[in-house]
Design a protein around this motif. Structure first.
Motif, PDB file in Angstrom:
ATOM      1  N   PRO A 167       1.018  -1.248  -0.264  1.00 44.48           N
ATOM      2  CA  PRO A 167       0.326   0.157   0.271  1.00 44.48           C
ATOM      3  C   PRO A 167       0.492   1.544  -0.327  1.00 44.48           C
ATOM      4  CG  PRO A 167       0.076  -0.575   1.922  1.00 44.48           C
ATOM      5  CD  PRO A 167       0.827  -1.865   1.260  1.00 44.48           C
ATOM      6  N   ASP A 168       2.170   1.143   0.533  1.00 44.30           N
ATOM      7  CA  ASP A 168       3.019   1.915   0.079  1.00 44.30           C
ATOM      8  C   ASP A 168       3.248   3.090  -0.668  1.00 44.30           C
ATOM      9  OD1 ASP A 168       3.041   1.543   3.267  1.00 44.30           O
ATOM     10  OD2 ASP A 168       5.900   1.880   3.165  1.00 44.30           O
ATOM     11  N   LEU A 169       3.168   2.291  -2.035  1.00 46.71           N
ATOM     12  CA  LEU A 169       4.035   3.131  -3.154  1.00 46.71           C
ATOM     13  C   LEU A 169       2.347   3.283  -4.078  1.00 46.71           C
ATOM     14  CD1 LEU A 169       7.508   1.883  -4.016  1.00 46.71           C
ATOM     15  CD2 LEU A 169       7.041   4.091  -3.158  1.00 46.71           C
ATOM     16  N   GLY A 170       1.234   2.128  -3.640  1.00 42.20           N
ATOM     17  CA  GLY A 170       0.416   1.659  -5.561  1.00 42.20           C
ATOM     18  C   GLY A 170      -1.018   1.683  -4.362  1.00 42.20           C
ATOM     19  N   GLY A 171      -1.268   2.275  -3.436  1.00 42.41           N
ATOM     20  CA  GLY A 171      -2.217   2.795  -2.477  1.00 42.41           C
ATOM     21  C   GLY A 171      -2.981   1.213  -1.912  1.00 42.41           C
ATOM     22  N   ALA A 172      -3.682   1.444  -1.085  1.00 41.42           N
ATOM     23  CA  ALA A 172      -4.297   0.160  -0.829  1.00 41.42           C
ATOM     24  C   ALA A 172      -5.424  -0.858  -1.430  1.00 41.42           C
ATOM     25  CB  ALA A 172      -5.942   0.743   0.421  1.00 41.42           C
ATOM     26  N   GLU A 173      -6.278  -0.427  -2.417  1.00 36.48           N
ATOM     27  CA  GLU A 173      -6.741  -0.883  -3.813  1.00 36.48           C
ATOM     28  C   GLU A 173      -5.864  -1.567  -4.223  1.00 36.48           C
ATOM     29  OE1 GLU A 173     -10.297  -0.391  -7.392  1.00 36.48           O
ATOM     30  OE2 GLU A 173      -9.272   1.204  -5.905  1.00 36.48           O
ATOM     31  N   ARG A 174      -4.857  -1.128  -4.991  1.00 36.00           N
ATOM     32  CA  ARG A 174      -3.896  -1.847  -5.498  1.00 36.00           C
ATOM     33  C   ARG A 174      -3.812  -3.050  -4.698  1.00 36.00           C
ATOM     34  NH1 ARG A 174       0.446  -1.180 -10.565  1.00 36.00           N
ATOM     35  NH2 ARG A 174       1.523  -3.024 -10.171  1.00 36.00           N
TER      36      ARG A 174
END
Length: 431
Positions: A191-198
């Protein structure tokens, strides 16, 4: 059948802890370690390698490297993480064609072998098209290294495209027929670089394909580190096999949470220090019971050999304020580079030590150089504090000799360097 007898070397084994065995032989049968001890008889069909005057030890494990980057080596010194994201991933990466990926990954993997790194986690954030991905896997296979291919979708097909392409790669390039040199993991941005959904889609794909995860987490700031672990906990993902790359902003309590979930950590001491990503957490992670490994990360901003990484981890740990890291020893450094590295990437039953039954991933280091003379005083300390790529004489992967007498075998290195130079001209031409 890859039968070898490595005779009369000064043997270091690493399991359960690095130990100097003494002058001994290492017998390899069918590509696996069959015995370690003095005066072992050589099978009639075995190749005998005289290791007199050399240190013999398990091959090194690099747990996180963007292997495609040799064409842009040292292009970003004295920079920050923001500079890296902008220039390397935003500018240079998209200019790589599939043929550039093949050349770069092959050169990067051979660089590892040349330096005694026999196992590599290729964190492949260069997969813009299926052709890029196929070129990457083909280069790893051609190199002869033991590798975990980290699938990181970079196409424009959204989450459905990521899942479909991941299944294609898993089916086409990796099967369950046996412990070959290449295996696969999901290299997750979130989730740090791509976000929670990804991130949710990445972990779900990993579970669907029965693959581990390797993820950049805990390396941005304190809030992101806490938020990322909360995300894993809230979505019942903590128990899925995962290597947390960097983790510089995790607290000691965070590391205990990771340990409780069976997670591992990959520390990149040179790039973390150079890019201002926070203090490498090698000793703190280990103190919490987390299997902790070392990685080169990127050769755009740092070195690519394990000797540099071991020294950086050792010195940075012992330099922690108030003497907090003075308990970290040269034996600890060697362990993180070998058996603990193998534990961290899920290959402890395959490599990382000379235990009989394991794949024969072995390195022979010269001690007849001025920089390694008198290594017998403390061979482990000599490897960590004094070794460098010049002393790597012989490298064996799965019983196959890939480097001998200081020279890589099986590859046209001169031709590869010409291709790498052409690739560099193409990638950097627009600057």
């Amino acid at each position: 059948m890859n039968n070898l007898l490595v005779r009369n070397g000064l043997v270091i084994d690493t399991e359960p802890q690095p130990t100097v065995v003494g002058t001994a032989d290492v017998l390899v049968e069918g590509g696996r370690v069959a015995g370690v001890g003095p005066g072992l008889p050589a099978p009639a069909d075995a190749q005998v390698i005289d290791a007199t005057g050399m240190i013999v030890l398990p091959g090194f494990v690099d747990s996180h490297r963007h292997t495609w980057q040799p064409a842009i080596r040292a292009i970003l010194p004295d920079a920050t993480l923001g500079d890296y994201l902008e220039r390397i991933l935003g500018r240079y990466a998209p200019r790589h064609r599939p043929e550039d990926v093949y050349t770069g990954v092959l050169a990067g993997a051979l660089e590892c072998l040349d330096a005694g790194i026999t196992t590599l986690v290729d964190w492949s954030n260069i997969q813009f098209t299926p052709e890029h991905t196929d070129a990457n896997v083909a280069a790893l296979r051609a190199s002869g290294i033991r590798a975990v291919f980290g699938y990181c979708y970079g196409g424009d097909g959204g989450f459905d495209g990521m899942a479909a392409e991941g299944r294609r790669v898993r089916t086409q390039h990796f099967d369950d027929s046996g412990p070959g040199l290449l295996t696969m993991a999901i290299a997750a941005l979130g989730p740090d670089l791509g976000g929670a959904e990804r991130a949710l889609h990445e972990w779900r794909l990993a579970r669907d394909l029965d693959l581990p995860v390797t993820v950049h987490m805990g390396g941005l700031d304190t809030e992101a580190a806490a938020r990322g672990l909360a995300f894993l906990r809230e979505n019942a993902l903590l128990d899925h096999p995962a290597t947390h790359v960097h983790g510089t902003y995790y607290t000691d309590e965070h590391f205990k949470v990771i340990a409780g979930g069976g997670g591992t950590v990959s520390v990149a001491p040179t790039s973390e220090a150079a890019l201002g990503m926070g203090y490498p957490p090698t000793g703190r992670a280990r103190a919490a019971g987390v299997p902790t490994s070392l990685s080169a990360d990127t050769v755009t901003s740092g070195p690519g050999d394990m000797f540099s990484l071991m020294r950086a981890a050792y010195l940075l740990e012992r330099a922690r304020p108030g003497g907090a890291g003075m308990g970290f020893t040269t034996r600890d450094a060697l362990r993180t580079a070998t058996i603990e590295g193998a534990e961290a990437v899920g290959l402890a039953d395959v490599t990382g030590s000379l235990r009989p039954g394991k794949q024969a991933d072995i390195v022979l280091l010269r001690t007849d150089l001025l920089g390694t003379a008198m290594a017998g005083n403390d061979p482990i300390a000599a490897v960590v504090l004094s070794g460098d790529t010049r002393c790597v004489d012989t490298v064996i992967v799965g019983g196959r000799v890939v480097k001998r007498d200081g020279r890589l075998l099986h590859h046209d290195v001169a031709g590869l360097l010409e291709s790498l130079a052409a690739s560099a001209r193409h990638v950097i031409a627009a600057d």
